[in-house]
Design an enzyme around this catalytic site. Structure first.
Site, mmCIF file in Angstrom:
data_model
loop_
_atom_site.group_PDB
_atom_site.id
_atom_site.type_symbol
_atom_site.label_atom_id
_atom_site.label_comp_id
_atom_site.label_asym_id
_atom_site.label_seq_id
_atom_site.Cartn_x
_atom_site.Cartn_y
_atom_site.Cartn_z
ATOM 1 C CB SER A 141 -0.892 -0.016 1.249
ATOM 2 O OG SER A 141 -1.536 1.225 1.437
ATOM 3 C CE1 TYR A 154 -3.892 -2.100 5.454
ATOM 4 C CE2 TYR A 154 -3.263 0.085 4.694
ATOM 5 C CZ TYR A 154 -3.613 -1.222 4.425
ATOM 6 O OH TYR A 154 -3.686 -1.659 3.127
#
Length: 257
Positions: A141, A154
């Site tokens: 990501s 995250y």
């Protein structure tokens, strides 16, 4: 150097929806033999029904379970005789500050996002080494190179995947195993709606690229032999700006959001 995908055996984790599903469909069209791996067996069955039966295998898999990941690879070899490509795509998210995210939820995310990747790599590496070639694709990501508001937990898992991928890429050269690290920005999937924990009440919608666009970009990178790609609206400029000036990048992000 171009990488020929025709007839390659590809394992895709998180294959029941989103980027994983699009990758499975497009790689099947490109001539690959597909191993669908996810927890949602019914959804995988619907995907497999659109494919040639002799070129698809469903393996119900929770990537947080090392034994299940090994069984996934064993099943692929039993069916197709080899594994050419592993796409570590499965992942979960959390939205909330480091101070408030429940530890149990964070632990589950670490097991999926970090350990799931490690389990997959360790299961296929000996196979690929024996074959004399292989490709490992780790879907990370933009949160793996830049921390954002309410995404600390995250980001920690994705920063880990980025570092792991860079090191693995160097280690694996001697065995002719290539590593591709993929850092998407916002992709229009159900990911935001399925986070393990959310501190606020509802996801904030931001326009992103489609899962089909993301899958196509990953496949182009696979074919071209790239080792790293950033994809998504405004994500490439963000990556380069952050490399040059993290402080300025922080200021711009705060101003925009």
């Amino acid at each position: 150097m171009r990488y020929d995908l025709n007839n390659k055996v590809v394992i895709i984790t998180g294959a029941s929806s989103g980027i994983g599903r699009s990758l499975a469909e497009q790689l099947h069209q490109a001539g690959c033999r597909i191993v669908l791996a996810a927890r949602n067996e019914q959804a995988m069955g619907q995907i497999a029904a659109t494919m040639e039966a002799d070129r698809v295998l469903i393996v119900k898999t929770d990537v947080a379970d090392n034994d299940q990941v090994q069984a996934m690879v064993d099943a692929a070899i039993a069916r197709f005789g080899r594994v050419d490509i592993l796409i570590n795509n499965a992942g979960v998210g959390i939205k909330g500050s480091v101070a408030t995210v429940p530890i149990a939820d964070y632990r589950r995310m670490v097991e999926v996002n970090q350990f799931g990747v490690v389990y997959g790599i360790r299961a296929v590496y000996p196979v690929m080494k024996t074959q004399g070639q292989g490709l490992i694709v780790n879907v990370s990501s933009v949160a793996g190179f830049k921390g954002f508001y309410d995404s600390g937990m995250y980001s920690s898992t994705k920063f880990a995947v980025n570092g792991l991928s860079e090191s693995l890429g160097e280690d694996a050269r001697k065995d002719n195993i290539k590593v591709l690290l993929v850092c998407p920005g916002k992709v229009e999937t159900s990911f935001e709606e399925n986070v393990l924990f959310r501190e606020d009440q509802a996801p904030k919608h931001r326009e992103g690229i489609s899962a089909d666009e993301a899958a196509a970009a990953i496949i182009r990178a696979m074919k071209s032999g790239k080792e790293f790609i950033v994809m998504g609206k405004k994500c490439k400029p963000l990556y380069w700006l952050n490399r040059m000036s993290p402080r300025l990048t922080n200021y711009i992000i705060r101003y925009i959001y």
